[in-house]
Structure formats: structure tokens, C-alpha cells
Motif scaffolding. Structure first.
Motif, mmCIF file in Angstrom:
data_model
loop_
_atom_site.group_PDB
_atom_site.id
_atom_site.type_symbol
_atom_site.label_atom_id
_atom_site.label_comp_id
_atom_site.label_asym_id
_atom_site.label_seq_id
_atom_site.Cartn_x
_atom_site.Cartn_y
_atom_site.Cartn_z
ATOM 1 N N ALA A 23 -13.279 112.918 -22.255
ATOM 2 C CA ALA A 23 -14.134 113.529 -21.235
ATOM 3 C C ALA A 23 -13.473 114.768 -20.651
ATOM 4 O O ALA A 23 -13.008 114.769 -19.508
ATOM 5 C CB ALA A 23 -14.452 112.519 -20.145
ATOM 6 N N VAL A 24 -13.408 115.823 -21.430
ATOM 7 C CA VAL A 24 -12.745 117.067 -21.038
ATOM 8 C C VAL A 24 -13.749 118.205 -21.103
ATOM 9 O O VAL A 24 -14.498 118.344 -22.083
ATOM 10 C CB VAL A 24 -11.535 117.354 -21.952
ATOM 11 C CG1 VAL A 24 -11.027 118.776 -21.750
ATOM 12 C CG2 VAL A 24 -10.416 116.355 -21.699
ATOM 13 N N SER A 25 -13.794 119.022 -20.059
ATOM 14 C CA SER A 25 -14.586 120.251 -20.018
ATOM 15 C C SER A 25 -16.035 119.979 -20.404
ATOM 16 O O SER A 25 -16.695 119.138 -19.792
ATOM 17 C CB SER A 25 -13.940 121.309 -20.919
ATOM 18 O OG SER A 25 -14.459 122.593 -20.645
ATOM 19 N N GLY A 26 -16.567 120.675 -21.419
ATOM 20 C CA GLY A 26 -17.973 120.537 -21.770
ATOM 21 C C GLY A 26 -18.273 119.441 -22.774
ATOM 22 O O GLY A 26 -19.437 119.257 -23.144
ATOM 23 N N ILE A 27 -17.260 118.695 -23.215
ATOM 24 C CA ILE A 27 -17.488 117.657 -24.237
ATOM 25 C C ILE A 27 -18.542 116.638 -23.795
ATOM 26 O O ILE A 27 -19.401 116.246 -24.606
ATOM 27 C CB ILE A 27 -16.162 116.980 -24.628
ATOM 28 C CG1 ILE A 27 -15.263 117.991 -25.345
ATOM 29 C CG2 ILE A 27 -16.408 115.757 -25.516
ATOM 30 C CD1 ILE A 27 -13.872 117.462 -25.682
ATOM 31 N N PRO A 28 -18.547 116.164 -22.520
ATOM 32 C CA PRO A 28 -19.576 115.191 -22.123
ATOM 33 C C PRO A 28 -21.004 115.719 -22.193
ATOM 34 O O PRO A 28 -21.951 114.925 -22.126
ATOM 35 C CB PRO A 28 -19.188 114.859 -20.670
ATOM 36 C CG PRO A 28 -17.725 115.136 -20.587
ATOM 37 C CD PRO A 28 -17.523 116.333 -21.464
ATOM 38 N N GLU A 29 -21.186 117.028 -22.322
ATOM 39 C CA GLU A 29 -22.530 117.569 -22.507
ATOM 40 C C GLU A 29 -23.090 117.191 -23.876
ATOM 41 O O GLU A 29 -24.307 117.184 -24.077
ATOM 42 C CB GLU A 29 -22.518 119.090 -22.339
ATOM 43 C CG GLU A 29 -22.124 119.543 -20.940
ATOM 44 C CD GLU A 29 -21.857 121.034 -20.829
ATOM 45 O OE1 GLU A 29 -22.549 121.818 -21.512
ATOM 46 O OE2 GLU A 29 -20.933 121.414 -20.077
ATOM 47 N N VAL A 30 -22.197 116.877 -24.809
ATOM 48 C CA VAL A 30 -22.599 116.510 -26.169
ATOM 49 C C VAL A 30 -22.390 115.024 -26.415
ATOM 50 O O VAL A 30 -23.290 114.314 -26.867
ATOM 51 C CB VAL A 30 -21.806 117.325 -27.213
ATOM 52 C CG1 VAL A 30 -22.264 116.966 -28.624
ATOM 53 C CG2 VAL A 30 -21.960 118.809 -26.968
ATOM 54 N N VAL A 31 -21.189 114.532 -26.119
ATOM 55 C CA VAL A 31 -20.853 113.131 -26.365
ATOM 56 C C VAL A 31 -21.044 112.352 -25.072
ATOM 57 O O VAL A 31 -20.246 112.451 -24.139
ATOM 58 C CB VAL A 31 -19.405 112.982 -26.871
ATOM 59 C CG1 VAL A 31 -19.112 111.516 -27.172
ATOM 60 C CG2 VAL A 31 -19.183 113.832 -28.113
ATOM 61 N N GLU A 32 -22.118 111.596 -25.017
ATOM 62 C CA GLU A 32 -22.419 110.738 -23.872
ATOM 63 C C GLU A 32 -22.082 109.310 -24.265
ATOM 64 O O GLU A 32 -22.605 108.792 -25.253
ATOM 65 C CB GLU A 32 -23.882 110.872 -23.483
ATOM 66 C CG GLU A 32 -24.267 110.088 -22.245
ATOM 67 C CD GLU A 32 -25.728 110.288 -21.873
ATOM 68 O OE1 GLU A 32 -26.189 109.576 -20.965
ATOM 69 O OE2 GLU A 32 -26.404 111.136 -22.501
ATOM 70 N N ASP A 33 -21.201 108.687 -23.495
ATOM 71 C CA ASP A 33 -20.683 107.376 -23.893
ATOM 72 C C ASP A 33 -21.814 106.349 -24.035
ATOM 73 O O ASP A 33 -22.633 106.165 -23.135
ATOM 74 C CB ASP A 33 -19.666 106.877 -22.859
ATOM 75 C CG ASP A 33 -18.901 105.653 -23.360
ATOM 76 O OD1 ASP A 33 -18.541 105.635 -24.557
ATOM 77 O OD2 ASP A 33 -18.661 104.733 -22.562
ATOM 78 N N GLY A 34 -21.838 105.722 -25.196
ATOM 79 C CA GLY A 34 -22.833 104.696 -25.457
ATOM 80 C C GLY A 34 -24.206 105.235 -25.801
ATOM 81 O O GLY A 34 -25.145 104.466 -26.016
ATOM 82 N N VAL A 35 -24.347 106.566 -25.860
ATOM 83 C CA VAL A 35 -25.638 107.185 -26.186
ATOM 84 C C VAL A 35 -25.531 108.033 -27.454
ATOM 85 O O VAL A 35 -26.313 107.855 -28.389
ATOM 86 C CB VAL A 35 -26.151 108.044 -25.013
ATOM 87 C CG1 VAL A 35 -27.488 108.706 -25.385
ATOM 88 C CG2 VAL A 35 -26.316 107.208 -23.757
ATOM 89 N N THR A 36 -24.554 108.957 -27.472
ATOM 90 C CA THR A 36 -24.378 109.808 -28.654
ATOM 91 C C THR A 36 -22.983 109.645 -29.269
ATOM 92 O O THR A 36 -22.624 110.386 -30.181
ATOM 93 C CB THR A 36 -24.593 111.290 -28.302
ATOM 94 O OG1 THR A 36 -23.652 111.667 -27.285
ATOM 95 C CG2 THR A 36 -26.007 111.529 -27.800
ATOM 96 N N GLY A 37 -22.197 108.718 -28.774
ATOM 97 C CA GLY A 37 -20.848 108.483 -29.275
ATOM 98 C C GLY A 37 -20.062 107.684 -28.268
ATOM 99 O O GLY A 37 -20.641 107.059 -27.365
ATOM 100 N N ARG A 38 -18.758 107.691 -28.413
ATOM 101 C CA ARG A 38 -17.880 107.026 -27.450
ATOM 102 C C ARG A 38 -17.050 108.088 -26.745
ATOM 103 O O ARG A 38 -16.430 108.934 -27.388
ATOM 104 C CB ARG A 38 -16.976 106.009 -28.147
ATOM 105 C CG ARG A 38 -17.691 104.753 -28.656
ATOM 106 C CD ARG A 38 -18.386 103.972 -27.529
ATOM 107 N NE ARG A 38 -17.605 103.890 -26.297
ATOM 108 C CZ ARG A 38 -16.658 102.961 -26.062
ATOM 109 N NH1 ARG A 38 -16.385 102.057 -27.000
ATOM 110 N NH2 ARG A 38 -16.003 102.959 -24.925
#
Length: 412
Positions: A336-351
Motif C-alpha cells: 500500500a504505497v503511493s498510488g498502488i491502492p488505486e489499482v490493487v484493492e485488497d480482496g477486490v483486484t488483488g492482495r
């Protein structure tokens, strides 16, 4: 749509590790954007794709061979704009730069700006854009100050974290700024609140589409993949610590760690391999050309991006390899660094896991490996999100709109 004749400034171009910038520039040119590219340094000859090799001769380059011409141009401006020249020379070199390397880059960029300003006037350039907020933006700022041609710049990742000694001034002087993730908007607006209205967010375009879905066999030994420059923000040392935990837990895996970099980060990675006894499990192929990456995504079960925030503040934006992996429907574990959570949402689009946490990283890898159906569902959702957010046609149109709306352009 009226588009200004624009000079696009970079340190190097084309650069194999900056495929996202290459796609931004070449897609925009193909769509009608009148870009001419200027590189502050010389040419890079190794690891270029066929298209990069084709484009390379069209770039106007500076570099050590141009020092006499740059000095002559500085003298030329000193005669024509003595007060402005004196102010630039008395201020920019003495900023509080974060380190000697950054100071050297910006000093060279300042000098290059004198030469570029003269070229831009001669060539009828109407707007100047820098592809990064550090040295290229300094060159654009100087060239704009001397010539009166407005400038803008892109703000991405390590070019703004930590802020260099003149970032705030460049933000105030720029006509507009674009950044490639939402996380950067709050950061930049906090640095210079009065410049907040200039900032526009435009995602990068996907540079490697998934022509075929990765089969994701998810059978032991599980095939892990990580890709990136060996540098301080990628967290590959943390990944190897997580691999040591996986090994102790009896989890069967193989890791392909793709990349190369500076001697010190590379030495740290190799030392971790020895200390953890992982040399039989971890394969280091070095740099892999972009056109061969599809084979690696297709041969893997889980993609891991363990990005970290360095003590200096340096960090990734959204690593493009995450988008590429998801475009191939490859399950992703990231931090969960910088803009990564905009793409990888835990349990939705990845871990998504906390940074610098080898145990959480190992747990997430094992979680995906334990349920192939769920892992594929997350990856498919990630693929759909990537297709929408990083669509080349949509984002190229946004780039053209950005320049079409540029305030205060110089008339040719």
C-alpha cells in the motif's frame, strides 16, 4: 483541436526502463500532437526495442559534446538578458538540493536550459513540457524564463519524493502540471496550495497489453514473478525476507526476479540470497526486454510488487508492471504505497499488504496460492480495472486535451 508546437524535455530518450513515457510521447505524436523531443544527456544504445531504435535518431540531444555550444549560448543570453541571466546563475545552483547527484543533475539542466531557450525561439516552439519534475523541469523552467515560452511538467514518483530544492518554484512558474496518480495531487497541493488549480491527473497508458490470459496453473512449485529496477524503492530485499519465511514454512515456490540496477542495491539483493540460502529458488535473469515480458507473465502464477517508501521519502508512483501483470490476468500481491491502492484493492483486484512486512507478504502469497479460483477472480477484476484506467486511447486523448487547454501559449 488546436495543439501547440511543443518541445518535450527528458534526461534520456528513449529509455528501456521508461516504456510508459515512450508510449505517452509516441501515442500522442501518432494522434497529431506536434512534439519534438530533447534529451539532456546522450543516447542509450542497449536494450532498446525495434520501435525505440527507429525513434532514437529523431531526438535532439545535449550531453558533454555540447558543452562548448552551451557555454556560447549562456554568453549569448548574458548579452541579451543580463539581469535574468545573472538572477538564474545566482539562485538555481545554490538551492538546497537533496544530494550531490541531484545538485549535479539540476546544475547541468540549468546550463542546458540556456541552450534550449535559444533553439526553441529559432524553431518556433510555442510550449515547453518536461517529462519529469526534477532536472527536465529545471531545464524547462530556465528555458521558459529566458524565452518567454510557457512551460508545464509531469510529476510522477522519485522526481517529487523528496521534493527537490526548486520544486515549489517550478510549480508556481509552470502553466500547468500533470501527474499520473491521485495520491500525488494531495501531496503536491500541500506543498504549494496556490498551484493546486494547475494540477491535472492523467494515468499512464498501458504499455503491454495482455494478448492472452496467463494460464495461472497454481501448482507447486508456485511460480512467483517480480520485476523492476534494483533500487531503493522496490523493496526486493523485503521480498527475499518473505521468501525465506515461505521456505521455512515448507511452501514450494520459485521466484524469478527480473531487473538490474546500481551496484549497491544489486549487492544487497545478492547478499540476501546468500544469507537466506535462496540461490536454488531464486532466478535472476537480469534485464528482460519489454517485448519478452509477456512470456514471463504467462509462465507465472503470482506477481509480487513489494514497493517501499525510502527514508528520504523516495517512492514509486504506480509501477507499470502491476498493470501489465493484471492485463495478463496474473494475480497480484502488492504493498500500500503511493498510488498502488488505486489499482490493487485488497480482496477486490488483488492482495494489498503493508510495506516492509515480510510476514504479511508471505501470508498474502500463500493465500492466493491456496485458492486458484479466488485468485483468478481477483486477477480478472484487476484486468478490467486496468483496461478502464489505463486505456491508451482515453489517456492519449487526455494528454492532447491537457496541451490544447494550455494557458498563455506563445503564438508562432
Amino acid at each position: 483541436m488546436s495543439l501547440p508546437k511543443t518541445a518535450y524535455i527528458l534526461l534520456w530518450y528513449p529509455l528501456p526502463s521508461e516504456t510508459f513515457i515512450f508510449r505517452e510521447v509516441e501515442n500522442a505524436k501518432a494522434a497529431g500532437m506536434p512534439f519534438s523531443v530533447y534529451a539532456l544527456y546522450g543516447a542509450v544504445d542497449r536494450n532498446l526495442s525495434a520501435q525505440m531504435r527507429h525513434v532514437a535518431p529523431t531526438v535532439s540531444r545535449l550531453g558533454l559534446a555540447k558543452v562548448p555550444a552551451i557555454l556560447a549560448d549562456m554568453a549569448w543570453w548574458a548579452v541579451r538578458r543580463p539581469v535574468v541571466t545573472a538572477r538564474l546563475l545566482a539562485t538555481i545552483p545554490w538551492r538546497r538540493w537533496s544530494c550531490l547527484e541531484v545538485a549535479g543533475e539540476n546544475l547541468w539542466a540549468m546550463c542546458a536550459g540556456f541552450s534550449l531557450a535559444r533553439r526553441f525561439l529559432e524553431r518556433g516552439i510555442q510550449h515547453i513540457h518536461a517529462g519529469w519534475a526534477n532536472g527536465p523541469a529545471t531545464a524547462a523552467w530556465v528555458a521558459s524564463t529566458l524565452s518567454g515560452i510557457p512551460f508545464s511538467f509531469s510529476a510522477r514518483a522519485g522526481d517529487i519524493y523528496p521534493a527537490d530544492g526548486a520544486l515549489a518554484e517550478k510549480m508556481r512558474a509552470a502553466a500547468a502540471i500533470h501527474t499520473n496518480n491521485k495520491a500525488n495531487i494531495g501531496y503536491l497541493s500541500g506543498l504549494v496550495p496556490e498551484a493546486a488549480g494547475k494540477i491535472r491527473q492523467i494515468y499512464n497508458s498501458l504499455t503491454l497489453s495482455g494478448k492472452t490470459e496467463s494460464p495461472v496453473h497454481m501448482e507447486p512449485p508456485y511460480r512467483l514473478l517480480a520485476v523492476g529496477r534494483f533500487c531503493r524503492t522496490k523493496g526486493f530485499d523485503v521480498l527475499l525476507d518473505a521468501c525465506a519465511l515461505l521456505s521455512r514454512r515448507g511452501f514450494p515456490f520459485q521466484l524469478t526476479l527480473v531487473g538490474a540496477g546500481m551496484p549497491w542495491p544489486t549487492a544487497v539483493i545478492r547478499r540476501r540470497l546468500r544469507v537466506h540460502g535462496l540461490r536454488a529458488r531464486v532466478f535472476l535473469p537480469g534485464f528482460v526486454s519489454h517485448d519478452r515480458m509477456g512470456e514471463l507473465y504467462a509462465a507465472s502464477d503470482i506477481f509480487v510488487m513489494p514497493s517501499v517508501i525510502h527514508a528520504s521519502g523516495d517512492r514509486d508512483g504506480i509501477p507499470n508492471v502491476i498493470m501489465e501483470a493484471l492485463a495478463h490476468r496474473l494475480p497480484v500481491v502488492a504493498t500500500a504505497v503511493s498510488g498502488i491502492p488505486e489499482v490493487v484493492e485488497d480482496g477486490v483486484t488483488g492482495r494489498l499488504v503493508p510495506q516492509r512486512n515480510p510476514e504479511a507478504l508471505a501470508d498474502a502469497i500463500m493465500d492466493l496460492a491456496a485458492d486458484r479460483g479466488r485468485a483468478l477472480a481477483l486477477a480478472a477484476a484487476g484486468r478490467d480495472r486496468v483496461a478502464a484506467m489505463f486505456d491508451p486511447e482515453t489517456n492519449t486523448r487526455a494528454i492532447l486535451d491537457f496541451f490544447a487547454a494550455m494557458p498563455g501559449r506563445r503564438q508562432g
